[in-house]
Motif scaffolding. Structure first.
Motif, PDB file in Angstrom:
ATOM      1  N   UNK A  41       0.828  -1.207   0.000  1.00 17.06           N
ATOM      2  CA  UNK A  41       0.000   0.000   0.000  1.00 17.06           C
ATOM      3  C   UNK A  41       0.871   1.271   0.000  1.00 17.06           C
ATOM      4  N   UNK A  42       0.302   2.411  -0.394  1.00 16.64           N
ATOM      5  CA  UNK A  42       1.096   3.651  -0.351  1.00 16.64           C
ATOM      6  C   UNK A  42       1.263   4.214   1.056  1.00 16.64           C
ATOM      7  N   UNK A  43       0.562   3.635   2.059  1.00 14.74           N
ATOM      8  CA  UNK A  43       0.739   4.130   3.429  1.00 14.74           C
ATOM      9  C   UNK A  43       0.891   2.976   4.427  1.00 14.74           C
ATOM     10  N   UNK A  44       1.477   3.277   5.573  1.00 17.70           N
ATOM     11  CA  UNK A  44       1.646   2.221   6.578  1.00 17.70           C
ATOM     12  C   UNK A  44       0.372   2.129   7.433  1.00 17.70           C
ATOM     13  N   UNK A  45       0.297   1.090   8.249  1.00 13.75           N
ATOM     14  CA  UNK A  45      -0.803   0.994   9.219  1.00 13.75           C
ATOM     15  C   UNK A  45      -1.755  -0.152   8.927  1.00 13.75           C
TER      16      UNK A  45
END
Ligand SMILES: Cc1cc2nc3c(=O)[nH]c(=O)nc-3n(C[C@H](O)[C@H](O)[C@H](O)COP(=O)(O)OP(=O)(O)OC[C@H]3O[C@@H](n4cnc5c(N)ncnc54)[C@H](O)[C@@H]3O)c2cc1C
Length: 473
Positions: A41-45
């Motif tokens: 994904x383009x973001x963590x979490x």
């Protein structure tokens, strides 16, 4: 000293807490570490995702965590975030269950599948007269001593009767596991209730003892059973991100294959990178394409830990457009009501400060049927149907002022009967493959504290294994 090269696939809470513990250990032990974290994904979490929209603080995924299991609180303290902890609104004590279009309070003292008070169970309109009588006979139901796992559904039916299962336990458990209780392992998902049966011979007797004991302890309790963070659950994964060196993180990097020949080779975006230790911090279904080319048994084991699709729909309303008093944390919906909405949290009632003044934030939890419908008929069709379902329940008088739909594909594992032996076989198989480690919500538990505990335990095992190996060289 040659650094230990560790690659983690997956930057959700499991992968990030593993990375953070690895960094802590590398510092404590003065052992050099070369850390890489890859996420598609383009973001963590991963599932932890909070957004601010039109003045509302919306959670797409988890909105809180349980404090009875210590790993999340411990991590939050180590990250110096204790001041950001937020309790559930102590002025509200109840949640509801839907019957028809009416909301009835969960009988006081009823916890997930068993009562700690008989009075409220005997007066609730949620159960039939026969259902109440059957539940009251629970202390006389014989103990099942067979160590063979059974489903949660079979357990509740056996001890408290079908009516308690369908009207109370199924909707409450569905809200936690997004799974059918008849397909949920008692030993893996609810071991404490099995222990209660064995120790007290009765869930009711055990729950009464537990209540009396916790009443003695609860006064002045520092944390509520469920807690969140002021700026939402994503602040936890954001805080972990700040601890990780920028060079370690590779986003938009879906891993397409892994192979092992003396060291691990991980392929992502057409590029190979090497590691001594490889951690898969993913839901089991997402491990299958990576592990099954190594050995066919992986697919058989991993496909036994399924996950249903789910979705959340955040809805902001003007307070005056809702006729219901909203005097609780929200409600859950029994499967027999046949609705798209499986549960609805009154988010700005449960945690203060989530909506602008004069507004209310709600969050509907939707299951696999809704996700299928979204694919077939589009988002708007599902949003319209959810609003039509909520209208008579909450006495809605106007349209939402804002809305946000988030869809999750196979994000939350659930544990089928027999899970514990399957999980231990998986762990054993991983330990037979040099430098391979499994984390994520498919092994020991789906809650945030479980994912953190597993991620951190993996980090510690990596240091133990490689220290033992360097001692043997
Ligand atoms: C709607 C919802 C509500 C929930 N509510 C709660 C709650 O209130 N409290 C609670 O305790 N728990 C809750 N849970 C459960 C909890 O959120 C999850 O169990 C937990 O977040 C799982 O974290 P994870 O890191 O194991 O996996 P994930 O969060 O799924 O992270 C895995 C990561 O791996 C990446 N990835 C996948 N495949 C690849 C690949 N091939 N290559 C590279 N990267 C890859 C993904 O992009 C993702 O970022 C909820 C879950 C959902 C879905």
């Amino acid at each position: 000293m040659t650094p230990l090269r560790v690659t983690i696939i997956g930057a959700g809470i499991s992968g990030l807490s593993c990375a953070h513990r690895l960094l802590e250990l590398s510092q404590e032990k003065q052992a050099p570490l070369e850390l890489t974290i890859l996420d598609a994904s383009p973001k963590v979490g991963g599932n932890l995702s909070t957004l601010e929209q039109d003045g509302f603080l919306m959670e797409e995924g988890p909105d809180c965590f349980i404090t009875e299991k210590p790993a999340a609180l411990n991590l939050i303290k180590r990250l110096d975030m204790e001041w950001q902890l937020m309790r559930t609104n102590h002025e509200l004590k109840q949640s509801f269950i839907l019957k028809g279009n009416n909301l009835y309070p969960i009988p006081e003292g009823f916890y997930l599948m068993a009562p700690s008070k008989l009075g409220p169970l005997m007066t609730t309109p949620l159960l039939s007269v026969w259902g109440k009588l059957r539940a009251a006979l629970e202390p006389w139901v014989p103990i099942r001593r067979d160590p063979q796992d059974e489903s949660v559904g079979a357990f509740v039916r056996r001890r408290l009767g079908k009516n308690v299962l369908e009207a109370l336990a199924q909707p409450l458990l569905g809200g936690v596991y997004n799974a059918d209780p008849d397909d949920l392992s008692l030993n893996a998902a609810m071991p404490r209730f099995k222990e209660m049966e064995l120790k007290y011979g009765s869930l009711i007797k055990a729950m009464v003892a537990r209540r009396l004991n916790s009443q003695a302890q609860v006064s002045g309790a520092r944390y509520s059973l469920f807690m969140t963070l002021q700026k939402g659950m994503q602040s936890l994964t954001d805080a972990l991100l700040y601890k990780i060196p920028v060079r370690s993180l590779q986003l938009e990097s879906p891993v397409s294959s892994i192979r092992f020949e003396k060291e691990w080779t991980i392929r992502s975006n057409g590029r190979d990178q090497q590691a001594d230790a490889l951690v898969l911090a993913l839901q089991p279904a997402k491990m299958i394409p990576l592990l099954s080319p190594l050995d066919k048994e992986w697919e058989k084991l991993l496909s036994g830990i399924p996950a249903h699709d789910s979705a959340t729909l955040n809805l902001g309303f003007r307070r005056e457009d809702i006729g219901h008093p909203l005097d609780g944390f929200g409600f859950v919906v029994p499967a027999r009501e046949k609705k798209l909405v499986l549960g609805c949290t009154f988010s700005s009632q449960k945690f203060l400060g989530r909506a602008p003044l004069g507004m209310v934030l709600m969050r509907a939890f939707l299951g696999a049927d809704s996700v299928r419908k979204i694919k077939e008929e589009g988002e708007q069709a599902v949003i319209d149907e959810v609003l039509a379902e909520l209208q008579p329940i909450l006495k809605l008088k106007g349209e939402p002022v804002t809305r946000h739909l988030a869809v999750y594909h196979q994000a939350m594992s659930y544990f089928r009967p027999g899970h514990l032996s399957q999980a231990s076989r998986l762990e054993q198989k991983a330990s037979e493959q040099k430098g391979l480690y499994l984390a994520g919500n498919g092994l020991k538990g789906v809650g945030i504290p479980d994912c953190i505990a597993v991620g951190e335990a993996v980090a510690e095992k990596i240091f133990r294994d490689f220290k033992a190996e360097s001692a043997n060289v």
